[in-house]
Design an enzyme around this catalytic site. Structure first.
Site, PDB file in Angstrom:
ATOM      1  N   HIS A   1       9.042   3.630   0.563  1.00 55.99           N
ATOM      2  CA  HIS A   1      10.229   3.831  -0.266  1.00 55.99           C
ATOM      3  C   HIS A   1      10.580   5.304  -0.312  1.00 55.99           C
ATOM      4  O   HIS A   1       9.873   6.143   0.222  1.00 55.99           O
ATOM      5  CB  HIS A   1      10.055   3.231  -1.660  1.00 55.99           C
ATOM      6  CG  HIS A   1       8.964   3.849  -2.473  1.00 55.99           C
ATOM      7  ND1 HIS A   1       7.628   3.564  -2.269  1.00 55.99           N
ATOM      8  CD2 HIS A   1       9.014   4.746  -3.486  1.00 55.99           C
ATOM      9  CE1 HIS A   1       6.910   4.258  -3.142  1.00 55.99           C
ATOM     10  NE2 HIS A   1       7.726   4.974  -3.884  1.00 55.99           N
TER      11      HIS A   1
ATOM     12  N   GLU B   1      -1.646   0.496  -4.554  1.00 50.75           N
ATOM     13  CA  GLU B   1      -1.497   1.640  -5.458  1.00 50.75           C
ATOM     14  C   GLU B   1      -2.091   1.260  -6.806  1.00 50.75           C
ATOM     15  O   GLU B   1      -2.164   0.079  -7.150  1.00 50.75           O
ATOM     16  CB  GLU B   1      -0.017   1.992  -5.623  1.00 50.75           C
ATOM     17  CG  GLU B   1       0.804   0.908  -6.297  1.00 50.75           C
ATOM     18  CD  GLU B   1       1.525   1.382  -7.531  1.00 50.75           C
ATOM     19  OE1 GLU B   1       1.085   2.399  -8.112  1.00 50.75           O
ATOM     20  OE2 GLU B   1       2.504   0.749  -7.928  1.00 50.75           O
TER      21      GLU B   1
ATOM     22  N   ASP C   1       4.361   1.684  -3.599  1.00 53.43           N
ATOM     23  CA  ASP C   1       4.439   1.459  -5.038  1.00 53.43           C
ATOM     24  C   ASP C   1       5.158   0.143  -5.269  1.00 53.43           C
ATOM     25  O   ASP C   1       6.100  -0.170  -4.557  1.00 53.43           O
ATOM     26  CB  ASP C   1       5.211   2.595  -5.722  1.00 53.43           C
ATOM     27  CG  ASP C   1       4.436   3.902  -5.657  1.00 53.43           C
ATOM     28  OD1 ASP C   1       3.250   3.864  -5.232  1.00 53.43           O
ATOM     29  OD2 ASP C   1       5.003   4.949  -6.002  1.00 53.43           O
TER      30      ASP C   1
ATOM     31  N   HIS D   1       9.817  -1.737  -6.730  1.00 52.69           N
ATOM     32  CA  HIS D   1       9.582  -0.466  -7.416  1.00 52.69           C
ATOM     33  C   HIS D   1      10.871   0.348  -7.574  1.00 52.69           C
ATOM     34  O   HIS D   1      11.212   0.769  -8.676  1.00 52.69           O
ATOM     35  CB  HIS D   1       8.514   0.286  -6.626  1.00 52.69           C
ATOM     36  CG  HIS D   1       8.280   1.682  -7.053  1.00 52.69           C
ATOM     37  ND1 HIS D   1       7.777   1.985  -8.285  1.00 52.69           N
ATOM     38  CD2 HIS D   1       8.475   2.856  -6.410  1.00 52.69           C
ATOM     39  CE1 HIS D   1       7.672   3.315  -8.377  1.00 52.69           C
ATOM     40  NE2 HIS D   1       8.094   3.856  -7.260  1.00 52.69           N
TER      41      HIS D   1
ATOM     42  N   ASP E   1       6.876  11.507  -3.031  1.00 52.06           N
ATOM     43  CA  ASP E   1       5.421  11.437  -2.840  1.00 52.06           C
ATOM     44  C   ASP E   1       5.077  10.386  -1.765  1.00 52.06           C
ATOM     45  O   ASP E   1       3.905  10.172  -1.469  1.00 52.06           O
ATOM     46  CB  ASP E   1       4.692  11.168  -4.161  1.00 52.06           C
ATOM     47  CG  ASP E   1       5.141   9.905  -4.851  1.00 52.06           C
ATOM     48  OD1 ASP E   1       6.299   9.490  -4.627  1.00 52.06           O
ATOM     49  OD2 ASP E   1       4.358   9.332  -5.628  1.00 52.06           O
TER      50      ASP E   1
ATOM     51  N   HIS F   1      -3.760   6.033  -4.756  1.00 47.02           N
ATOM     52  CA  HIS F   1      -2.622   6.410  -5.585  1.00 47.02           C
ATOM     53  C   HIS F   1      -2.957   6.213  -7.065  1.00 47.02           C
ATOM     54  O   HIS F   1      -2.202   5.607  -7.818  1.00 47.02           O
ATOM     55  CB  HIS F   1      -1.421   5.531  -5.175  1.00 47.02           C
ATOM     56  CG  HIS F   1      -0.087   6.131  -5.515  1.00 47.02           C
ATOM     57  ND1 HIS F   1       0.368   6.241  -6.793  1.00 47.02           N
ATOM     58  CD2 HIS F   1       0.905   6.638  -4.741  1.00 47.02           C
ATOM     59  CE1 HIS F   1       1.588   6.776  -6.791  1.00 47.02           C
ATOM     60  NE2 HIS F   1       1.929   7.033  -5.556  1.00 47.02           N
TER      61      HIS F   1
END
Lengths: 608, 678
Positions: free
Chosen positions: A39, A174, A149, A128, A43, A388
């Protein structure tokens, strides 16, 4: 390579991953088959232009279409802050971002993409942020799922993550909220709205630092409909630039939002906000209450930090941080002490007295502990790897995973390597002919078994209701076939799949001639009273049938009633010469051995 | 493998594929052109003479018989506003309960779906791409709306139509009278063909809820060991071809409406994934293969331009989704170039707004240029821009408020059959002036049949028959066949004179072509030799490989071994495991697994056997040769005799009276053989 993110808490070379772990000689394209970006959060994609344009990776890059569209904007936004405001020099350029994005191949959800002969990947909805995906990658019989995520509870604008029960060898998940179990979404929403409403009622200003895309759209929908419902007129602003464009992405990629928004968008697009206006910088000093969404979300630079500096000294005002803040950012410092006024270091030169209220609302769309467990259950992996997240929390969660699912769970430190043993069944090509033969033989023997049972009941005259019931029960029990016997020749050749063939097929394949070996055994009948008086073909049939394993039927030869046959075996009774003639072919040798044993135990023949 | 054709023509495409005991229904279209047999309700019906002769068959009662047939130009028409629709044929023929899957290629071939899901016992799964579901639902709803609007009009013949129209006699009359039908099993078709009342809104709603949305290249795994994959066909939004495939090279391709035109809006056709199939089912080719769609498009533009310049209205009856997505942008641009940007374009459709809104969302399903626009971010289509410029207007339906400009205008409106929808109102409004133009561009309707009821008064406007069909034509199809090089090709019988046998240059495969017609069943033997299975740990650890020599290639090592276990199905995979494994409740079943024995010749020969016999104490041998049979008589010490008969080194028979001796002799033979490798 799953994701290529940057660390927002560092301003030196540590912000990018240490790619020398992959290749000391920078042969990245050789080592890595493809890069997958889950995505658009920095990060997860922030180091991509650095990796492709400055480190020289030149292989394929995959991401979903919304990610491909939005990612360059965030990269450019961040680049501007770093280079133009902070004066960084060793950073990627706008051209590099463009060149990098040109190499990106878009993938659709659930579309299986063949990266090369061996590797295939498939994207699943992660919920997410807009366009977020989890990726399933498969090589041969080994597979891995990387979640990026994800969010397991649908929110106001996105659906929840979903994946097949694909049983990957490894699930990399994550664990941002590894030990948190968040209360209900509704409660958090009410809490958020109450705080905002209270603050503006008293004439305060509310600053909500956000990323331009993602959570903010959900908050906008929330606050916009609340304002409508409560008939409020306090202005709401969205820091300009990125904002309008960002909302446009949501309108265009409405397919990636949740069901409700998708269904109503033709009549009313939820992203056409009624109360939210673009922010102009002079409004910072305007009197009276207002609500402002400003980027970036961690208060580390840009508009949100500028506004914060001005608003923080007044206790009327409020800052609501709806997400997670990396260590080292102003946001993180604020959150470490939300109880009262504090002195916060903005940069090395500036310290600020913060009197405004500070709140953290866990609106960040990560799965909580329950959600993580749910995803593990959903995908049924053989191993789990936690990433994560924070070490202690991951340790706690891994214990729970090991206990609940009885599967190995790891949470390695950065820079370490974990090896997994996968136990895969060996693929073998089974001949259709053999399969059919075995199926037919199995179903025949099942039929005969039933026939025999029913005949037994009838012939023995013990046909009671109970027995009939039992018989019918056993018939039912027999119906679902769990497994069938399988016998064949396995052949292993170089550069071929393993094959399982029937005997005659194997003989052709291997150029080995099959030999038909037949026997003709004339056995002398023992001279005893039973034999002398009772031995008849009917007697023989009945007695042998009793002793044979279930599923084998002895039949009378229709032409010659003196012959009994079962498979290739023929039994002929010649009482005149006192001879029992047995004929069979070698393939039924095992069965004939059983039969001879039966004859012996009946004291009909003597086998020495 | 078996393929049955349940469609009346390629228009109502529908095939039933039976493969590996799985029944798959490929598409379920509707013979929409059958509504051309109705008179447009807008015509005053008393202008036509009744054809009373035709009514003799159903005058079993003395009551007044509804005036149902009208004859125009020797064609019979049904004069009723209660239209019945010709759906797929299978109903009495196929047990829908046994169908496992329905695969839809695009929204044109989904019109019969509610009939199947809501009116039969079908309980399988339905797959279609996301746009097919979304747009298909809109289009079915549109047809429903047009139909209900029409049937609610006050009219005459509605009462007894039901019985009459379902009678096959009437259908037969229509067919015999109106069509030069050369289909051999025509009688059969009549027997199974049935016109039906259209489904209602709830049917559409419930039916579409049952569809599972898929995307291009999404793999659907089937328990029976194969997969089904939709791939882009380039024809329209989300249109696909279906690939049915397994790991062993059984590859079946169902190629429906496809387009190779590169300048169009959909994602281009994916040809590569379809290569080298065992079977290619190729249907729905171009309706006007001799015409060039680009030429027709250019002519359409220039004629619209001319009409505008003369102050006339261009009336364009169209389907609400499809080629129109190419036309709006193109025509707007053309008009702007001519300086005619003030000429308004109207799109009159109850679903027009939704179709355009959805089209802008499906950037993943569009061509590269449009995809790139969505990343700017801008809507992939220019429709919103043209609307903003005031050049383009979306009209939900025609009502009293609809006041198009007096000057020139362009009006896109449904239904293209000229039997339903707002087009009839507009046609009566504009057809009496020669400055106006009527453009017939949808390819599936025949020009003469469309217009022949409009005789009295004759249409005064200019009529342009410019069918634009982007589907592949016969020469494209032939090229495509030689590129795909299928082993077997099935085509609708209508195409049989145009599709040629090919020998593919690369693969040297000669394609066998089989034409298929309605109601016909074709069997094709796809010789699948293998199924994929897996050996699990319980059996793999006991496997001992035996190396044998390869008789043809001494370098290659071949290892063989006997597998003796049990086969089970787990997670859609065949697993072979050890017989003792996991059989605690199944002991009975394994008892009848008595191993078979096999013998392969290694170095057996008569000389070897005789030498071995002598070495093992069988000294007294009499050997005789009789017509290829070699007979070895062994005379034992007790004067009993055993006989070994050998024929051609392959058939050996041992005859003896002692089991012990038989065992001894067998072992002597087995020494020279490969056997029992487990």
């Amino acid at each position: 390579m799953f994701d290529c993110g940057m660390h927002m808490g560092y301003n030196d070379e540590r912000r990018f991953p240490d790619f020398s772990y992959i290749s000391k000689t920078k042969q990245f394209t050789k080592v890595i088959d493809c890069v997958i970006i889950t995505h658009f959060h920095l990060d997860h994609c922030g180091a991509l232009p650095y990796f492709t344009e400055m480190c020289g990776y030149d292989g394929p890059i995959y991401m979903t279409l919304p990610t491909k569209a939005i990612c360059p904007i965030l990269l450019e936004d961040y680049r501007k802050i770093m280079v133009e405001r902070k004066g960084e020099s060793n950073f990627f350029t706008p051209q590099m971002i463009k060149d990098c994005m040109k190499k990106v191949i878009p993938v659709g959800l659930h579309q299986t993409v063949k990266v090369d002969e061996e590797l295939s990947i498939k994207a699943y909805y992660a919920g997410h942020v807009l366009g977020a995906a989890m990726f399933y990658a498969k090589v041969g019989d080994e597979s891995v799922v990387y979640t990026g995520d994800y969010n397991m509870t649908p929110d106001r604008h996105l659906g929840s993550a979903w994946i097949d029960q694909i049983k990957p060898d490894l699930l990399i998940t994550e664990t941002t909220y590894a030990t948190t179990i968040r209360d209900s979404k509704r409660g958090r929403e009410r809490d958020f709205l109450k705080r905002v409403h209270e603050c503006v009622e008293k004439g305060g200003k509310v600053l909500i630092p956000v990323f331009a895309l993602g959570r903010v759209q959900e908050l906008c929908i929330l606050i916009d409909s609340y304002w409508e419902q409560m008939n409020l007129s306090v202005p709401i602003y969205f820091s300009a630039g990125l904002a309008e464009k960002a909302n446009f992405y949501y309108k265009l990629f409405i397919n990636w939002t949740n069901q409700k928004i998708k269904q109503t968008f033709v009549q009313r697009n939820m992203f056409d906000f009624k109360h939210i206006k673009p922010f102009q910088s002079h409004l910072v000093d305007a009197p009276g209450p207002m609500v402002l969404f400003a980027t970036p979300g961690m208060l580390h630079a840009g508009a949100s930090l500028e506004v914060f500096k001005k608003w923080a000294p007044s206790e009327l005002n409020m800052v609501i941080i709806p997400g997670y803040c990396v260590v080292g950012t102003v946001g993180n410092k604020l959150l470490s002490n939300t109880s009262g006024p504090q002195m916060v270091e903005i940069d090395k030169k500036t310290t600020l007295e913060v009197k405004c209220k500070v709140h953290n609302l866990s609106f960040s769309a990560h799965a909580d502990a329950k959600g993580i467990m749910q995803l593990i259950k959903m995908s049924s992996p053989k191993n789990v790897l936690l990433v994560h997240g924070e070490r202690e929390k991951m340790g706690f969660l891994s214990q729970k995973i090991i206990k609940d699912f009885s599967i190995p769970c790891y949470y390695p430190a950065n820079g370490t390597t974990v090896n997994f043993n996968t136990q895969k069944p060996i693929p073998i090509d089974i001949s259709t002919k053999l399969l059919k033969r075995q199926l037919v033989e199995y179903s025949e023997s099942q039929e005969q078994k039933l026939l025999k049972q029913s005949q037994n009941l009838i012939s023995e005259g013990q046909e009671t209701e109970e027995e009939l019931f039992n018989f019918n029960q056993s018939k039912k029990l027999n119906s679902p076939v769990v497994s069938i016997p399988m016998q064949g020749i396995m052949i292993q050749r170089e550069n071929h799949h393993l094959k399982l063939l029937d005997f005659d097929e194997a003989s052709k394949e291997l150029l080995l001639k099959e030999i038909n070996l037949d026997y003709n055994l004339n056995l002398e009948i023992i001279n005893n009273t039973v034999n002398n008086n009772n031995l008849s073909i009917e007697y023989l049939q009945k007695e042998l049938q009793k002793q044979l394993p279930i599923g084998f039927m002895i039949t009378r030869n229709s032409q010659d009633q003196t012959i009994l046959s079962i498979k290739s075996i023929q039994i002929q009774l010649n009482t005149a010469n006192n001879i029992l003639k047995l004929q069979w072919s070698h393939k039924d040798d095992n069965l004939s051995k059983i039969l001879i044993q039966c004859l012996k135990s009946l004291s009909i023949v003597d086998v020495k | 493998m078996k393929l049955s054709c349940l469609g009346l023509s390629p228009q109502s495409s529908c095939y039933l594929l039976e493969y590996k005991n799985v029944k798959i229904l490929l598409d379920c279209g509707m013979e929409i052109s059958s509504i051309l047999n109705y008179l447009p309700y807008s015509l005053k019906t008393n202008q036509f003479k009744n054809n009373n002769q035709q009514q003799q068959h159903n005058n079993d009662s003395k009551k007044e018989i509804p005036v149902i047939f009208k004859e125009i130009n020797n064609n019979l028409y049904i004069d009723s506003n209660d239209i019945r629709y010709s759906t797929i044929l299978g109903e009495n023929l196929v047990d829908f309960e046994t169908i496992d899957y329905i695969l839809i290629s695009n929204y044109q071939n989904i019109y019969s779906l509610p009939f199947i899901t809501e009116y039969t016992k079908f309980k399988g799964r339905i797959y279609a791409t996301e746009p097919t579901v979304q747009i298909g639902k809109l289009l079915l709803d549109e047809l429903y709306q047009m139909n209900i609007k029409q049937s609610r009009l006050k009219n005459y013949n509605n009462n007894n139509n039901n019985n009459i129209l379902q009678s096959s006699e009437i259908l037969e009359k229509l067919y015999n009278h109106n069509m030069n039908n050369n289909n051999e099993n025509f009688d059969e078709i009549l027997k199974f063909s049935k016109w039906k009342e259209l489904y209602n809104r709830l049917d559409i709603e419930k039916s579409f809820e049952k569809i599972i949305s898929v995307r291009f290249s999404e793999i659907i795994t089937v328990v029976q060991g194969f997969k089904m994959v939709p791939t882009s066909s380039g024809f329209t939004l989300g249109s696909c071809n279906w690939l049915i495939d397994n790991e062993h090279g059984d590859k079946i391709v169902y190629l429906s409406d496809s387009s190779l035109a590169l300048s169009r809006y959909p994602l281009p056709m994916d040809i590569e994934s379809l290569e080298n199939p065992q079977l290619l089912i190729m249907t729905k080719l171009n309706y006007h293969p001799q015409l060039q769609p680009d030429e027709k498009l250019n002519e359409l533009c220039s004629q619209i331009g001319l009409t505008c310049q003369q102050g006339g209205t261009s009336l364009i009856p169209v389907n609400s989704c499809g080629i129109v997505l190419d036309l709006f942008e193109h025509i707007a641009e053309y008009l702007t170039r001519l300086g005619l940007f003030q000429v308004p374009i109207y799109f009159i459709s109850p679903v027009g707004k939704s179709v355009l809104a959805y089209a802008d969302l499906y950037s993943e399903w569009l061509n590269k240029t449009k995809q790139e626009r969505s990343q700017m971010p801008e809507p992939p289509f220019l429709h919103q821009d043209i609307i903003r410029r005031g050049q383009f207007q979306l009209i939900h339906q025609i009502h009293s408020n609809f006041q198009p400009t007096d000057g020139p205008s362009i009006q896109f409106v449904g239904h293209p059959s000229l039997r339903l929808g707002d087009v009839l109102q507009l046609l009566s409004k504009y057809s009496d002036q020669s400055k106006n133009s009527l453009f017939l561009i949808e390819p599936e309707f025949d020009n003469n049949r469309l217009l022949s009821p409009f005789q009295n008064p004759p249409l005064q406007c200019r009529i342009h028959y410019l069918p634009i069909d982007p589907r592949i034509n016969f020469s494209d199809a032939n090229l495509l066949i030689s590129k795909l090089s299928p082993k077997n090709l099935i085509i609708p019988i209508n195409y049989k004179n145009y599709i040629k046998n090919h020998i593919n240059e690369n693969s040297n495969i000669l394609t066998t072509i089989t034409p298929i017609q309605s109601m016909e069943i074709i069997k094709i033997s796809i010789k699948q030799k293998f199924d994929r299975a897996h050996l699990d740990k319980s059996i793999a650890k006991y496997i001992k490989l035996n190396r044998i020599e390869n008789k043809l290639n001494s370098i290659e090592n071949i290892n063989i071994c006997e597998i003796n276990g049990q086969l089970s199905l787990k997670d859609n995979q065949f697993i072979i495991s050890s017989s003792n494994y996991n059989n605690n409740n199944n002991n009975q079943n394994n008892n009848n697994n008595i191993k078979l024995n096999y013998i392969f010749n290694n170095n057996f020969s008569i000389e070897n056997l005789i030498e071995s016999l002598e070495l093992n104490g069988f000294k007294n041998l009499q050997i005789s040769n009789n017509n290829n049979y070699l007979i070895i008589k062994i005379i034992h010490d007790n004067e009993e005799i055993s006989i070994i008969t050998i024929y051609n080194n392959e058939n050996i028979k041992i005859e003896t009276s002692k089991e012990t001796i038989r065992n001894q002799l067998t072992n002597l033979i087995l020494k020279f053989c490969i056997h029992n490798l487990s």
